[in-house]
Scaffold this motif. Structure first.
Motif, PDB file in Angstrom:
ATOM      1  N   TYR A 188      57.009  40.977  15.346  1.00 42.10           N
ATOM      2  CA  TYR A 188      55.568  41.376  15.528  1.00 42.10           C
ATOM      3  C   TYR A 188      55.655  42.309  16.994  1.00 42.10           C
ATOM      4  N   ALA A 189      56.397  42.263  17.884  1.00 43.93           N
ATOM      5  CA  ALA A 189      56.041  43.008  19.214  1.00 43.93           C
ATOM      6  C   ALA A 189      57.386  43.586  19.384  1.00 43.93           C
ATOM      7  N   LEU A 190      57.648  45.156  20.021  1.00 38.73           N
ATOM      8  CA  LEU A 190      58.723  45.384  20.207  1.00 38.73           C
ATOM      9  C   LEU A 190      58.458  46.436  21.438  1.00 38.73           C
ATOM     10  N   GLN A 191      58.616  46.357  22.555  1.00 46.34           N
ATOM     11  CA  GLN A 191      58.292  47.279  23.683  1.00 46.34           C
ATOM     12  C   GLN A 191      59.513  47.369  24.762  1.00 46.34           C
ATOM     13  N   ARG A 192      59.809  48.654  25.256  1.00 52.61           N
ATOM     14  CA  ARG A 192      60.790  49.011  26.168  1.00 52.61           C
ATOM     15  C   ARG A 192      60.228  48.727  27.410  1.00 52.61           C
ATOM     16  N   ASN A 193      61.193  48.278  28.466  1.00 49.39           N
ATOM     17  CA  ASN A 193      60.758  48.189  29.751  1.00 49.39           C
ATOM     18  C   ASN A 193      60.270  49.414  30.732  1.00 49.39           C
ATOM     19  N   PRO A 194      58.897  49.642  31.112  1.00 49.53           N
ATOM     20  CA  PRO A 194      58.798  50.908  31.624  1.00 49.53           C
ATOM     21  C   PRO A 194      59.622  51.345  32.902  1.00 49.53           C
ATOM     22  N   PHE A 195      60.153  50.670  33.472  1.00 49.41           N
ATOM     23  CA  PHE A 195      61.182  50.838  34.733  1.00 49.41           C
ATOM     24  C   PHE A 195      62.336  51.017  34.224  1.00 49.41           C
ATOM     25  N   TYR A 196      63.081  50.243  33.063  1.00 46.67           N
ATOM     26  CA  TYR A 196      64.565  50.385  32.795  1.00 46.67           C
ATOM     27  C   TYR A 196      64.289  50.406  31.226  1.00 46.67           C
ATOM     28  N   PRO A 197      64.502  51.619  30.725  1.00 42.55           N
ATOM     29  CA  PRO A 197      64.344  51.901  29.145  1.00 42.55           C
ATOM     30  C   PRO A 197      65.376  51.297  28.394  1.00 42.55           C
ATOM     31  N   LYS A 198      66.445  51.011  29.039  1.00 42.08           N
ATOM     32  CA  LYS A 198      67.545  50.463  28.213  1.00 42.08           C
ATOM     33  C   LYS A 198      67.227  49.041  27.670  1.00 42.08           C
ATOM     34  N   ASN A 199      66.420  48.376  28.377  1.00 42.07           N
ATOM     35  CA  ASN A 199      66.271  47.026  28.145  1.00 42.07           C
ATOM     36  C   ASN A 199      64.668  47.050  27.466  1.00 42.07           C
ATOM     37  N   PHE A 200      64.618  46.212  26.485  1.00 45.87           N
ATOM     38  CA  PHE A 200      63.461  45.747  25.633  1.00 45.87           C
ATOM     39  C   PHE A 200      63.199  44.605  25.249  1.00 45.87           C
ATOM     40  N   LEU A 201      61.972  44.368  24.951  1.00 43.87           N
ATOM     41  CA  LEU A 201      61.467  42.889  24.851  1.00 43.87           C
ATOM     42  C   LEU A 201      61.016  42.849  23.308  1.00 43.87           C
ATOM     43  N   THR A 202      61.399  41.794  22.669  1.00 45.50           N
ATOM     44  CA  THR A 202      60.799  41.605  21.256  1.00 45.50           C
ATOM     45  C   THR A 202      60.389  40.111  21.286  1.00 45.50           C
ATOM     46  N   VAL A 203      59.622  40.057  20.180  1.00 46.63           N
ATOM     47  CA  VAL A 203      58.838  38.598  19.846  1.00 46.63           C
ATOM     48  C   VAL A 203      58.938  38.436  18.179  1.00 46.63           C
ATOM     49  N   GLY A 204      59.810  37.556  17.894  1.00 51.85           N
ATOM     50  CA  GLY A 204      59.930  37.328  16.224  1.00 51.85           C
ATOM     51  C   GLY A 204      59.790  35.893  15.828  1.00 51.85           C
ATOM     52  N   ASP A 205      59.648  34.971  16.520  1.00 54.73           N
ATOM     53  CA  ASP A 205      59.664  33.936  16.044  1.00 54.73           C
ATOM     54  C   ASP A 205      58.945  32.839  17.219  1.00 54.73           C
ATOM     55  N   TRP A 206      59.760  31.915  17.564  1.00 53.48           N
ATOM     56  CA  TRP A 206      59.305  30.887  18.573  1.00 53.48           C
ATOM     57  C   TRP A 206      59.440  31.199  19.804  1.00 53.48           C
ATOM     58  N   THR A 207      60.406  32.346  20.024  1.00 56.79           N
ATOM     59  CA  THR A 207      60.671  32.715  21.439  1.00 56.79           C
ATOM     60  C   THR A 207      60.532  34.362  21.605  1.00 56.79           C
ATOM     61  N   ALA A 208      60.452  34.672  22.836  1.00 52.44           N
ATOM     62  CA  ALA A 208      60.665  36.103  23.222  1.00 52.44           C
ATOM     63  C   ALA A 208      61.844  36.504  23.800  1.00 52.44           C
ATOM     64  N   ARG A 209      62.542  37.434  23.492  1.00 48.87           N
ATOM     65  CA  ARG A 209      63.912  37.942  24.004  1.00 48.87           C
ATOM     66  C   ARG A 209      64.042  39.385  24.536  1.00 48.87           C
ATOM     67  N   ILE A 210      64.868  39.328  25.418  1.00 47.52           N
ATOM     68  CA  ILE A 210      65.114  40.485  26.104  1.00 47.52           C
ATOM     69  C   ILE A 210      66.375  41.196  25.959  1.00 47.52           C
ATOM     70  N   TRP A 211      66.655  42.313  25.356  1.00 44.98           N
ATOM     71  CA  TRP A 211      67.901  42.894  24.746  1.00 44.98           C
ATOM     72  C   TRP A 211      68.336  43.999  25.922  1.00 44.98           C
ATOM     73  N   SER A 212      69.436  44.439  25.846  1.00 41.28           N
ATOM     74  CA  SER A 212      70.069  45.711  26.252  1.00 41.28           C
ATOM     75  C   SER A 212      70.728  46.252  25.123  1.00 41.28           C
ATOM     76  N   GLU A 213      70.604  47.745  25.509  1.00 45.71           N
ATOM     77  CA  GLU A 213      71.407  48.593  24.436  1.00 45.71           C
ATOM     78  C   GLU A 213      72.869  48.432  24.425  1.00 45.71           C
ATOM     79  N   ASP A 214      73.510  48.003  25.613  1.00 48.46           N
ATOM     80  CA  ASP A 214      74.718  47.964  25.763  1.00 48.46           C
ATOM     81  C   ASP A 214      75.378  46.787  25.211  1.00 48.46           C
ATOM     82  N   SER A 215      74.414  45.760  24.711  1.00 51.67           N
ATOM     83  CA  SER A 215      74.893  44.226  24.100  1.00 51.67           C
ATOM     84  C   SER A 215      74.196  44.152  22.735  1.00 51.67           C
TER      85      SER A 215
END
Length: 611
Positions: free
Chosen positions: A330-357
């Motif tokens: 339901y939510a997907l947004q990049r970090n305004p300071f570090y665009p390689k890292n982005f935030l997602t919300v899809g179930d009972w958790t929120a996750r922070i991702w990196s494009e390298d992983s």
């Protein structure tokens, strides 16, 4: 009674300078006290009078004259030489320098400038006048107070039948206005009388200068087949381009100057076969202006798809995928300071991702009891983000100080919260609920002010977690390869054993069939020979037959000796076969020769008996 004093002056004295002087006081009129008037007065007791003890001050504004600055460039090639001296001629310049150095004014000027320059150099060596002592003055440590938030205002759905607030947007000019989109999420169970204008099956745009009517509308034939869940404006030269995503598995680019058909279409088929029936439905979109060719899509299947619009082929437009959620994103947004890292919300958790992983997220929250519905980064702090839940709770996370639990959890309302938007200055947060109530909250300064050295801490944290996930991914990949190798080895051994068992069974079966055919042929030949041979009318006793056999040297054939030799050889071969499972080819050949000899001798005995 009117008091009048007549002042008389001559015309010749008009305009004459006034000469003031002292004189005795004069009584012009005398008003005597009237007791009747005193009876009409009303006495006030007590009397309250306000007195301002502070100094009266006034505020004035003055608009000074605007100072206009202009930048001009000067191209200095060669200067300081007289017209009669050519700077390209080395001899003329040397001659001119010697002439100037002999001048007394030149020597005096150099001496005066040298003393001033020496003083400035010594002063600069002693004290750096350009040193900045308060670089980190803005990044003051303000986390001494506990984090908090307070409600500023509440906006409600003006319609009688309440609808859910599904999207919020702050006005870009000053963030003083807030736009709220209302819609009914129970589409098939919408109550009677509710307007269906909230369901946008195709793409439309409005112009506030033209009123509430739709300015442009796309055609149904060339639009999405399912509801559109996200639209984003693109930064283009014309300012008229945007793109949209829907659960039909398509991402379309539009130019509002021509809405009859999309300018470009991408099918979200991760198998890269461009089949619409295999496409993943899009729920959320993410586009960063600093990365104009990249965009990200959150799908119903819990997979984030990273795409490249400028790829050469349609299959190459899907760059990679990030699986990890158990439900729609339901939510997907990049970090305004570090665009390689982005935030997602899809179930009972929120996750922070990196494009390298790509195989797993680098950071995640704990599993909540209620479903998460939306999330957003703080625009002023790189380690702070906000999430909303179905139980009406707003969670504020600060990974710089706490990683396991939210820094602040606030119960906003009793119904579910569906959307969340943060103001550009990070102080105000707007939350939309299921009943159409939009709550405006103000957070404490500690959550909306950049902390000391926070950017470096966030960068090192993201890099450390990314490196850790890469090491774990390599280890898991290695373990999977080992397990795969072991499984293949076990399969090969099992196949070899099965082949060996099958070969033994097949060999024994082939041998039995072979000897059965041979024995049948031999019996057939024996029967045919008996039928073709004529039998004479001569009979002899058993004693004479025995005597004849004895004279001829052949063994007597009594009642116990009626079995042919090849049958006896067959029984002997069966006994040997039981002793040895696989007879050698030489033994088989000997047995066959014995059987043939036995068959020939048997035929000779039959002929002798007949004779």
């Amino acid at each position: 009674m009117e008091i009048v004093y007549v002042y008389v002056k001559k015309r010749s004295e008009f305009g004459k300078q006034c000469n003031f002087s002292d004189r005795q006081a004069e009584l012009n009129i005398d008003i005597m006290p009237n007791p009747e008037l005193a009876e009409q007065f009303v006495e006030r007791n007590p009397v309250d009078t306000g007195i301002q003890c502070s100094i009266s001050m006034s505020e004035h504004e003055a608009n000074s004259e605007r100072f206009e600055m202009e930048t001009r460039g000067v191209n200095h090639v060669e200067g300081g030489w007289p017209k009669d001296v050519n700077p390209l001629e080395l001899e003329q310049t040397i001659r001119f320098r010697k002439k100037v150095e002999k001048d007394e004014n030149y020597v005096n000027a150099i001496m005066q400038l040298g003393s001033i320059m020496e003083h400035c150099i010594k002063q600069n060596n002693a004290i750096d006048i350009y040193e900045e002592y308060f670089n980190d003055e803005e990044a003051m440590e303000v986390m001494e107070e506990d984090p908090s938030a307070k409600t500023i205002n509440v906006f409600r759905d003006p319609q009688e039948i309440k609808r859910a607030a599904t999207h919020l947007s702050w006005h870009p000019d000053g963030n003083r206005k807030l736009a709220v989109a209302y819609s009914c999420l129970d589409f098939q169970r919408a109550p009677v009388g509710m307007s269906s204008d909230s369901y946008i099956w195709d793409l439309a745009c409005w112009d506030t200068r033209k009123g509430s009517l739709v300015a442009e509308l796309s055609t149904i034939e060339s639009s999405h087949r399912d509801p559109v869940y996200g639209t984003i404006w693109l930064q283009s030269k014309t300012g008229t381009e945007c793109f949209s995503a829907s659960t039909d598995g398509q991402v379309m680019w539009w130019d509002i100057r021509k809405m009859s058909e999309p300018t470009e279409v991408v099918i979200l088929d991760i198998t890269k076969k461009e089949q619409l029936e295999n496409a993943l439905g899009a729920i959320s979109l993410e586009f960063e202006s600093t990365l104009p060719t990249k965009f990200m899509v959150g799908t119903e299947q819990g997979i984030v798809i990273s795409c490249n619009r400028k790829a050469k082929t349609s299959a190459e437009k899907i760059v990679c995928t990030f699986p990890g959620h158990h439900g729609p994103i339901y939510a997907l947004q990049r970090n305004p300071f570090y665009p390689k890292n982005f935030l997602t919300v899809g179930d009972w958790t929120a996750r922070i991702w990196s494009e390298d992983s790509r195989e797993s997220s680098i950071m995640w929250t704990k599993y909540h009891m209620a479903y998460l519905t939306d999330a957003a980064w703080s625009p002023v702090r790189p380690t702070v983000f906000f999430t909303t839940r179905m139980d009406g709770t707003l969670d504020i996370w600060d990974f710089m100080f706490e990683q396991c639990d939210p820094t602040l959890s606030l119960k906003v309302c009793d119904e579910a919260l569906f959307c969340l938007r943060v103001q550009d200055n990070g102080c105000l947060i707007a939350c939309g609920s299921q009943l159409g109530t939009t709550t405006l909250l103000e957070v404490s300064p500690g959550l909306s002010t950049l902390q000391r050295n926070e950017k470096n801490v966030a960068s090192s944290m993201f890099e450390r977690e990314t490196r850790r996930e890469k090491i774990l991914e390599a280890r898991h990949r290695e373990m999977r390869l080992k397990e795969k190798g072991k499984a293949e080895g076990r399969d090969e051994e099992q196949t070899d054993e099965e082949l060996a068992v099958d070969l033994e069974a097949l060999v024994s079966k082939a041998e039995e069939e072979f000897f059965d055919i041979i024995f049948a042929e031999l019996k057939k030949k024996e029967a045919d020979a008996i039928k073709l041979t004529p039998v004479p009318a001569l009979f002899c006793t058993s004693g004479e037959r025995k005597k004849r056999h004895c004279l001829s040297g052949s063994p007597p054939s009594g009642p116990t000796d009626k079995m042919p030799r090849y049958e006896r050889a067959k029984e002997q071969r069966g006994r040997e076969k039981k002793q040895r499972q696989q007879p050698s080819p030489e033994e088989d050949q000997v047995v066959e020769e014995g059987e043939e000899a036995a068959g020939e001798e048997g035929d000779e005995e039959v002929e002798e008996d007949l004779a």
